[in-house]
Scaffold this motif. Structure first.
Motif, PDB file in Angstrom:
ATOM      1  N   ALA A   1      47.564  28.653  32.320  1.00  0.00           N
ATOM      2  CA  ALA A   1      47.058  29.190  33.586  1.00  0.00           C
ATOM      3  C   ALA A   1      46.066  30.321  33.352  1.00  0.00           C
ATOM      4  N   HIS A   2      46.304  31.149  32.343  1.00  0.00           N
ATOM      5  CA  HIS A   2      45.399  32.265  32.076  1.00  0.00           C
ATOM      6  C   HIS A   2      44.041  31.770  31.590  1.00  0.00           C
ATOM      7  N   ILE A   3      44.040  30.740  30.765  1.00  0.00           N
ATOM      8  CA  ILE A   3      42.768  30.181  30.302  1.00  0.00           C
ATOM      9  C   ILE A   3      41.974  29.622  31.472  1.00  0.00           C
ATOM     10  N   ILE A   4      42.657  28.915  32.363  1.00  0.00           N
ATOM     11  CA  ILE A   4      41.972  28.273  33.496  1.00  0.00           C
ATOM     12  C   ILE A   4      41.442  29.313  34.470  1.00  0.00           C
ATOM     13  N   ILE A   5      42.256  30.313  34.812  1.00  0.00           N
ATOM     14  CA  ILE A   5      41.818  31.298  35.799  1.00  0.00           C
ATOM     15  C   ILE A   5      40.694  32.168  35.244  1.00  0.00           C
ATOM     16  N   GLN A   6      40.753  32.501  33.975  1.00  0.00           N
ATOM     17  CA  GLN A   6      39.670  33.302  33.390  1.00  0.00           C
ATOM     18  C   GLN A   6      38.364  32.518  33.360  1.00  0.00           C
ATOM     19  N   PHE A   7      38.443  31.252  33.021  1.00  0.00           N
ATOM     20  CA  PHE A   7      37.238  30.415  33.004  1.00  0.00           C
ATOM     21  C   PHE A   7      36.676  30.266  34.418  1.00  0.00           C
ATOM     22  N   THR A   8      37.559  30.100  35.401  1.00  0.00           N
ATOM     23  CA  THR A   8      37.107  29.948  36.787  1.00  0.00           C
ATOM     24  C   THR A   8      36.422  31.218  37.281  1.00  0.00           C
ATOM     25  N   GLN A   9      36.969  32.368  36.953  1.00  0.00           N
ATOM     26  CA  GLN A   9      36.344  33.623  37.374  1.00  0.00           C
ATOM     27  C   GLN A   9      34.985  33.816  36.719  1.00  0.00           C
TER      28      GLN A   9
ATOM     29  N   LEU B   1      32.995  31.412  35.907  1.00  0.00           N
ATOM     30  CA  LEU B   1      32.091  30.525  36.638  1.00  0.00           C
ATOM     31  C   LEU B   1      31.670  31.137  37.972  1.00  0.00           C
ATOM     32  N   LEU B   2      32.641  31.751  38.665  1.00  0.00           N
ATOM     33  CA  LEU B   2      32.324  32.380  39.950  1.00  0.00           C
ATOM     34  C   LEU B   2      31.357  33.547  39.773  1.00  0.00           C
ATOM     35  N   ASP B   3      31.552  34.311  38.714  1.00  0.00           N
ATOM     36  CA  ASP B   3      30.694  35.467  38.457  1.00  0.00           C
ATOM     37  C   ASP B   3      29.399  35.101  37.735  1.00  0.00           C
ATOM     38  N   LYS B   4      29.215  33.790  37.456  1.00  0.00           N
ATOM     39  CA  LYS B   4      28.006  33.288  36.784  1.00  0.00           C
ATOM     40  C   LYS B   4      27.783  33.973  35.436  1.00  0.00           C
ATOM     41  N   GLU B   5      28.866  34.075  34.678  1.00  0.00           N
ATOM     42  CA  GLU B   5      28.787  34.667  33.343  1.00  0.00           C
ATOM     43  C   GLU B   5      28.571  33.616  32.258  1.00  0.00           C
ATOM     44  N   LEU B   6      28.415  32.359  32.651  1.00  0.00           N
ATOM     45  CA  LEU B   6      28.185  31.271  31.692  1.00  0.00           C
ATOM     46  C   LEU B   6      26.842  30.624  32.013  1.00  0.00           C
ATOM     47  N   PRO B   7      25.764  31.144  31.464  1.00  0.00           N
ATOM     48  CA  PRO B   7      24.416  30.652  31.830  1.00  0.00           C
ATOM     49  C   PRO B   7      24.226  29.171  31.560  1.00  0.00           C
ATOM     50  N   SER B   8      24.776  28.669  30.459  1.00  0.00           N
ATOM     51  CA  SER B   8      24.555  27.262  30.126  1.00  0.00           C
ATOM     52  C   SER B   8      25.159  26.332  31.180  1.00  0.00           C
ATOM     53  N   LEU B   9      26.245  26.751  31.788  1.00  0.00           N
ATOM     54  CA  LEU B   9      26.873  25.927  32.830  1.00  0.00           C
ATOM     55  C   LEU B   9      26.313  26.233  34.205  1.00  0.00           C
ATOM     56  N   CYS B  10      25.941  27.472  34.434  1.00  0.00           N
ATOM     57  CA  CYS B  10      25.395  27.837  35.744  1.00  0.00           C
ATOM     58  C   CYS B  10      24.019  27.236  35.977  1.00  0.00           C
TER      59      CYS B  10
ATOM     60  N   PHE C   1      37.232  23.520  39.244  1.00  0.00           N
ATOM     61  CA  PHE C   1      38.203  24.414  38.600  1.00  0.00           C
ATOM     62  C   PHE C   1      38.907  25.305  39.620  1.00  0.00           C
ATOM     63  N   ILE C   2      38.240  25.604  40.729  1.00  0.00           N
ATOM     64  CA  ILE C   2      38.941  26.324  41.801  1.00  0.00           C
ATOM     65  C   ILE C   2      40.075  25.464  42.350  1.00  0.00           C
TER      66      ILE C   2
ATOM     67  N   TYR D   1      44.808  38.664  38.713  1.00  0.00           N
ATOM     68  CA  TYR D   1      43.405  38.391  38.429  1.00  0.00           C
ATOM     69  C   TYR D   1      42.503  38.610  39.646  1.00  0.00           C
ATOM     70  N   GLY D   2      43.093  38.760  40.835  1.00  0.00           N
ATOM     71  CA  GLY D   2      42.285  39.024  42.021  1.00  0.00           C
ATOM     72  C   GLY D   2      41.329  37.904  42.368  1.00  0.00           C
ATOM     73  N   LEU D   3      41.774  36.666  42.217  1.00  0.00           N
ATOM     74  CA  LEU D   3      40.896  35.531  42.516  1.00  0.00           C
ATOM     75  C   LEU D   3      40.492  35.517  43.986  1.00  0.00           C
ATOM     76  N   HIS D   4      41.376  35.975  44.870  1.00  0.00           N
ATOM     77  CA  HIS D   4      41.034  35.982  46.297  1.00  0.00           C
ATOM     78  C   HIS D   4      39.852  36.895  46.580  1.00  0.00           C
ATOM     79  N   LYS D   5      39.752  37.991  45.849  1.00  0.00           N
ATOM     80  CA  LYS D   5      38.616  38.884  46.036  1.00  0.00           C
ATOM     81  C   LYS D   5      37.322  38.254  45.538  1.00  0.00           C
ATOM     82  N   ALA D   6      37.413  37.568  44.379  1.00  0.00           N
ATOM     83  CA  ALA D   6      36.221  36.915  43.843  1.00  0.00           C
ATOM     84  C   ALA D   6      35.747  35.800  44.766  1.00  0.00           C
ATOM     85  N   LEU D   7      36.694  35.021  45.312  1.00  0.00           N
ATOM     86  CA  LEU D   7      36.320  33.950  46.236  1.00  0.00           C
ATOM     87  C   LEU D   7      35.712  34.514  47.513  1.00  0.00           C
ATOM     88  N   ALA D   8      36.287  35.618  48.027  1.00  0.00           N
ATOM     89  CA  ALA D   8      35.751  36.233  49.243  1.00  0.00           C
ATOM     90  C   ALA D   8      34.347  36.780  49.014  1.00  0.00           C
ATOM     91  N   ALA D   9      34.134  37.414  47.856  1.00  0.00           N
ATOM     92  CA  ALA D   9      32.794  37.942  47.548  1.00  0.00           C
ATOM     93  C   ALA D   9      31.781  36.812  47.425  1.00  0.00           C
TER      94      ALA D   9
END
Length: 1139
Positions: free
Chosen positions: A535-543, A545-554, A566-567, A586-594
């Motif tokens: 779960a930690h690997i998945i949620i960190q990867f999803t965040q 992606l949301l924060d656009k920290e992976l340029p090759s995928l974004c 992944f969401i 991990y505060g995923l609700h805040k990242a999704l709201a932003a």
């Protein structure tokens, strides 16, 4: 009836003659029901009815059996005195004689004997009809067989018998004979009956010669021999075709063994038009066609026949040659050609479908033919697929489909581990799954259409495994497999690969075992060789992606779809109580709201397309943004599936938009997601339990739509069928067509907070005129039209007054189970006075000495008693809703005076309450609380009459004390409900105001007070969101423990669209008043204060576990909510669950 049985043969002929006479009428009937109706009314419609011999026979039999009885009863009745007899008149006499005759022993005996005899006659006629039909079919078959024999004898006229001719044909088919002689013999043999060929003495030599002909390079010989096999397989029973199939399989195996065919392993292609390959393709094609059809009829034959067919197939597929070294040609095997003809192994799927054949297949594979499985596993190496060799790829596809079907069964999994060539160690089931997952991880070149691409085929196998719970546990839910699935997430693989991985991960997380594997098993290797949770690997990867920290995928073509995939995986985790506990830090609700707020603002900035300009890109951009915005809203909305998640959703500030989005999908009857089996019912109920949630539901239009739908079903049904076939009068108090809307309303108004928000300071319309087309659009309108029916204008405005008012009273009965909801209704609308006034209309004793007791008066009486009496299961007795016989006489004068006496007592108590509360400057509504608390205390022997002043003084001091602990908010400062804990403490202290206040002040400093004292926590820092801790904490953990400890109850709530959290909020807010006896309430308060607030959770779980059998039963009858709120407290004493 003895003579009736003796004439059974004659009766059969009469019945047959009768049926022939009316056959035209019966055959014209469109259905058996219509034919039965025609027979029942035949006397009315057929003028020749009394002329049929069968009818005459029955009339004579009835006269013989009952003539003496009728005559005797007639004489008896005419001799009796007129005032004690049946009265005058010929018709009356006939009626009386008929009645007495029907109840006589002779009549019963006649009916019994007649019924048994007619059953025997009809069964005999049916059996004779079936025998005639079988005889006709046999005659037809014999005729065809005779014609075939005649044709065969004509063509072979040089011999006296067909068997001798077959012996001659066998000699002519010898391989030493000339080609022309063998060809002519084959042509004659194809015209011979297959049964004669297989039963002749020369069949052994014929079979050998036919197999030799099959392998001949000359197409004339091989094709004619194959034609004989095809004819035999299509026109013979299994006991014959099994020999033909066996011969064909042995011939094909012999051809592969003798020819040792090969195909190039390089980039060169294989030519299937080569004579030797084309000949084998035709033969295997015939075998494959038979394999697909044989499942339709082999269950009708002995198992040994089926086993022989299966064993010969596996014997052929187990044929292997040792492969040459890399770079050389590869040996062509039967499985290659079978894969070309049936690439997705349809034959094997059909064979594995039924247990009858599946058991034999798995037994043979385990005992004798493991080499078949090992050969399939050898085809898992996909290095050759890149070169584009279709043959090898088809073999891979065929092998994958067979293995995928094999491992979903228990005995199929027992075949592993298995030893295969080129591998030192045996291949385990986990090894197989890891290699299957590799097909997704490697960038594979699709061969042919997308349907047969490697990733699509592998996904189909994995989907099939996910659907089988036990199979997924043994195959997928293994640490090495999960590690392999998470490898592309750790290595940041291409977006296409990650999308497929996310789909499988979401399906795994949607199951209990898969979710537990993701959340709690810390044995996955992440970066730097550290062990962590999936779960930690998945949620960190999803965040990231949301924060656009992976340029090759974004920067890929589908960044939003990949992130949404992944969401969805995370959603399967955080929409459960245990998953939210893990993901919350991990505060995923805040990242999704932003992300949603950013996307929403960007979508508003997209320019409107201008005619003539390049509008294509801007339109597509806007569409993509809207889809992404809906994905984010949907993901945020799913936080509302749990009590604590609803708190997080409310804190994001997007609850109104999320609920509006939910309403748009709810009206379209869409699923929550592709992984969910249920709709939005549970989520709506969860949201409606809180004040912010019900406000959002109201603003979205959900409540208006619900009220309109209810009114349409209840009052103005648009069912056009009623014009042709009138709708039956409902028997249940609430018709089944209205039950769904009733339960929706119960779920919506279950919480007192929702009732306060929807009804607080909302007056009833009480119009002087209601048009028939006027429909209610809100909850106050619904109460005005269905519950507060206090005028003739309202009565006349209802098309179905009794049914609609009963619906309203049943709803009121459920609402009044929540004491705070009832107190609000009574203080604003004077519900009791309305009901009493309606009851008085049924009391006409002073006028005509009658009291009207109908369904509405019974319902009103039940509600009045419920709201006027407080106490646990053994402290109060509620009246039934049905009339019952009593053993003592009923005093009508007492009934007449009951309503006026009850009303006088209420007015006295209310006036006294108003004076007391006016003296202490409290709200006018509090006098209703005083009535019930004071009366309950006197009943328990804890209070005296003069304790009323102390109770009022305590309430005043508590309000002043709690006001100092509140923070300034935009919401209402005072607690809208009654302080049930303060009242409970006052009763515990036997009306001592000083001790009660001291205890409450001391209790306020404990953490427990935040959970057992709703009035103390209202509008404080902990409840600033408008959602009390007893909901987002206590109820949250109750749901989490229910899923783990009492899973059947948890599933029952989900199926019913109700939530345990709502019931817990109901019980705990009013301190279990009306649900537990007084001693048990005291135990509850003391346990929570002494042992801690977690015992509040344990108590609720214990109650649900205690009620499990009844919860499951009432879930089936779709009345779980009604049972928990209204009924269980009447019949259950749960004192024992504390121990």
């Amino acid at each position: 009836m003895s003579e009736f049985a003796e004439d059974e043969v004659e009766l059969q002929s009469l019945v047959k003659q009768f049926l022939r006479s009316i056959s035209d009428k019966i055959s014209s009937a469109p259905s058996p029901e219509c034919a039965e109706e025609i027979l029942l009314h035949l006397e009315e419609t057929d003028k020749n009815f009394h002329n049929y011999e069968f009818v005459k026979y029955l009339r004579q039999y009835v006269e013989n059996a009952l003539g003496s009885v009728v005559e005797e009863e007639t004489n008896n009745l005419t001799r009796e005195d007129r005032q004690h007899a049946i009265g005058s008149g010929h018709d009356t006499l006939i009626h009386a004689v008929t009645q007495r005759t029907r109840y006589s022993a002779e009549y019963q005996q006649m009916i019994h004997t007649l019924k048994n005899t007619m059953i025997t006659v009809v069964e005999s006629l049916k059996n004779k009809s079936e025998e005639d039909q079988l005889r006709k079919e046999e005659t037809h078959q014999e005729k065809q067989h005779r014609q075939s024999n005649i044709q065969f004898t004509d063509n072979c006229s040089d011999s006296g018998s067909s068997f001798k001719q077959l012996q001659i044909l066998a000699e002519k088919l010898d391989s030493s004979k000339p080609k022309e002689v063998r060809w002519e013999a084959l042509k004659v043999l194809c015209r011979a009956p297959t049964s004669d060929v297989l039963s002749c003495e020369s069949w052994s030599s014929l079979r050998l010669n036919l197999c030799v002909a099959l392998s001949e390079p000359d197409p004339d010989l091989s094709d004619n021999a194959l034609r004989f096999f095809a004819k035999s397989l299509s026109s013979s029973p299994l006991n014959v075709t099994r020999e033909i199939y066996t011969s064909l399989a042995k011939s094909v195996e012999s051809s592969f063994l003798s020819h040792k065919l090969s195909f190039p392993s390089g980039s060169a292609t294989i030519d299937v038009n080569r004579p030797e390959i084309s000949r084998l393709l035709k033969q295997i094609r015939l075998m494959n066609d038979f394999q697909k059809e044989v499942t339709n009829f082999w269950i009708r034959h002995p198992e040994k026949y089926m086993e022989e067919v299966i064993e010969n197939t596996f014997s052929l597929l187990s044929f292997h040659h040792e492969h040459g070294s890399p770079g050389t040609e590869r040996v062509l095997e039967p499985v290659h050609l079978l894969a070309l003809l049936d690439v997705k192994a349809t034959w094997f799927k059909k064979w594995m479908h039924g247990y009858y054949s599946r058991a034999v297949i798995l037994r043979l594979l385990e005992r004798k033919y493991k080499s078949v499985v090992s050969g399939l596993l050898n085809n898992k190496d996909l290095s050759l697929v890149y070169s584009g060799k279709e043959l090898e790829y088809c073999c891979f596809v065929h092998s994958l489909c067979v293995l995928g079907k094999l491992i979903i069964y228990t005995n199929g999994k027992k075949l592993f581990p298995i030893k295969i060539r080129k591998y030192k160690d045996p291949v385990t089931l986990t090894d197989l799954l890891i290699n299957v997952v590799k097909c997704i991880l490697i960038h594979l070149l699709s061969v042919g259409s997308d349907v047969l691409s490697p990733s699509t085929l592998v996904m189909e196998v994995l989907w099939m495994l996910c659907e089988q719970t036990e199979c997924a546990t043994e195959c997928l839910y293994q640490t090495p497999v999960i590690e392999k699935l998470l490898t592309p997430v750790i290595l940041k693989s291409p977006a296409a690969t990650l999308s497929l991985i996310a789909d499988i991960l979401a399906r795994i997380a949607n199951t209990d075992r898969g979710l537990a594997l993701f959340l709690f098993e810390k044995n996955l290797v992440a970066a730097h060789s550290e062990r962590t949770f999936a779960a930690h690997i998945i949620i960190q990867f999803t965040q990231r992606l949301l924060d656009k920290e992976l340029p090759s995928l974004c920067e890929s073509d589908m960044p939003h779809s990949l992130c949404g995939a992944f969401i969805l995986v995370c959603r399967q985790m955080y929409n459960t109580c245990e998953g939210l506990q893990v993901l919350r830090p991990y505060g995923l609700h805040k990242a999704l709201a932003a992300a949603w707020k950013k996307t929403s603002s960007l979508s508003e900035r997209v320019q409107t397309p201008v005619p003539g300009a390049g509008a294509g890109s801007s339109t597509q951009e806007l569409q993509n943004m809207l889809i992404w915005e809906e994905t984010l809203l949907d993901s945020l909305l799913n936080f509302g599936a749990t009590p604590k998640g609803l708190l997080l959703l409310q804190q994001t500030g997007a609850i109104n938009e999320c609920v509006s989005y939910m309403f748009s999908r709810f009206t379209k009857k869409l699923q929550v997601s592709s992984c969910e089996k249920f709709g939005y019912g549970v989520m709506v109920t969860q949201v409606a339990a809180t004040a912010p949630g019900v406000v959002a539901l109201h603003s979205s239009g959900f409540i208006r739509a619900l009220v309109l739908e209810l009114w349409s079903v209840l009052e103005c049904s648009s069912d056009d069928v009623r014009v042709v076939r009138p709708k039956p009068t409902p028997i249940d108090p609430i018709d089944r067509s209205c039950l769904k809307s009733f339960l929706y309303l119960v779920n919506l108004l279950s919480s007192s907070q929702s009732v306060w928000e929807l009804l607080g300071r909302q007056p009833l319309a009480n119009k002087s005129e209601y048009t028939l087309r006027e429909m209610p659009t809100s909850i106050p309108d619904l109460i005005d039209r269905l519950i507060a029916v206090n005028s003739d204008v309202k009565i006349h405005s209802l098309f179905r007054y009794e049914e609609s008012h009963t619906f309203g009273l049943r709803l009121l009965n459920v609402l009044c189970c929540n004491l705070d909801s009832f107190l609000l209704l009574e203080s604003q609308y004077s519900i009791c006075s309305m009901l009493l006034q309606s009851q008085m209309r049924n009391n006409t004793f002073e006028i005509n000495q009658t009291i009207i007791i109908d369904s509405l008066s019974v319902e009103r009486n039940h509600v009045l008693v419920r709201v006027s009496v407080v106490g646990g299961p053994s402290e109060r007795r509620l009246p039934p809703r049905d009339l019952q016989e009593v053993s003592f006489p009923l005093n009508c004068m007492e009934l007449c005076d009951f309503d006026s006496t009850w009303k006088f007592d209420q007015l006295t108590l209310k006036n006294k309450g108003r004076l007391i509360y006016k003296r202490f400057a409290l709200e006018d509504v509090c006098f209703i609380h005083f009535i019930y608390i004071h009366r309950y205390g006197i009943y328990l022997g804890l209070l005296k009459e003069e304790a009323a002043n102390d109770l009022a003084l305590l309430i005043k001091h508590v309000k002043i004390f709690l006001s100092t602990q509140r923070v300034e908010t935009s919401s209402e400062l005072s607690y809208p409900g009654h302080d049930w804990l303060a009242s409970t403490v006052f009763l515990i202290m036997a009306g001592n105001m000083e001790k009660s206040l001291c205890l409450l002040v001391s209790l306020s400093s404990l953490l427990t007070s935040a959970f057992i004292w709703p009035a103390r926590i209202h509008a404080s820092v902990m409840a600033e969101s408008g959602i009390p801790p007893v909901y987002w904490c206590t109820a949250h953990y109750v749901e989490m423990l229910l899923k783990a400890e009492v899973p059947l109850v948890h599933s029952a709530f989900k199926m019913s669209g109700f939530t345990p959290s709502q019931m817990c909020l109901h019980w705990l807010t009013q301190c279990f008043w009306n649900y537990l006896d007084w001693t048990e309430i005291c135990h509850y308060i003391c346990t929570c204060v002494v042992m801690g607030p977690d015992y509040q959770v344990y108590m609720c779980v214990a109650i649900f576990k205690h009620l499990q059998p009844d919860i499951l039963q009432h879930t089936q009858s779709q009345e779980l909510q009604i049972f928990l709120k209204v009924r269980w407290s009447q019949n259950y004493n749960i004192h024992a669950i504390f121990y």
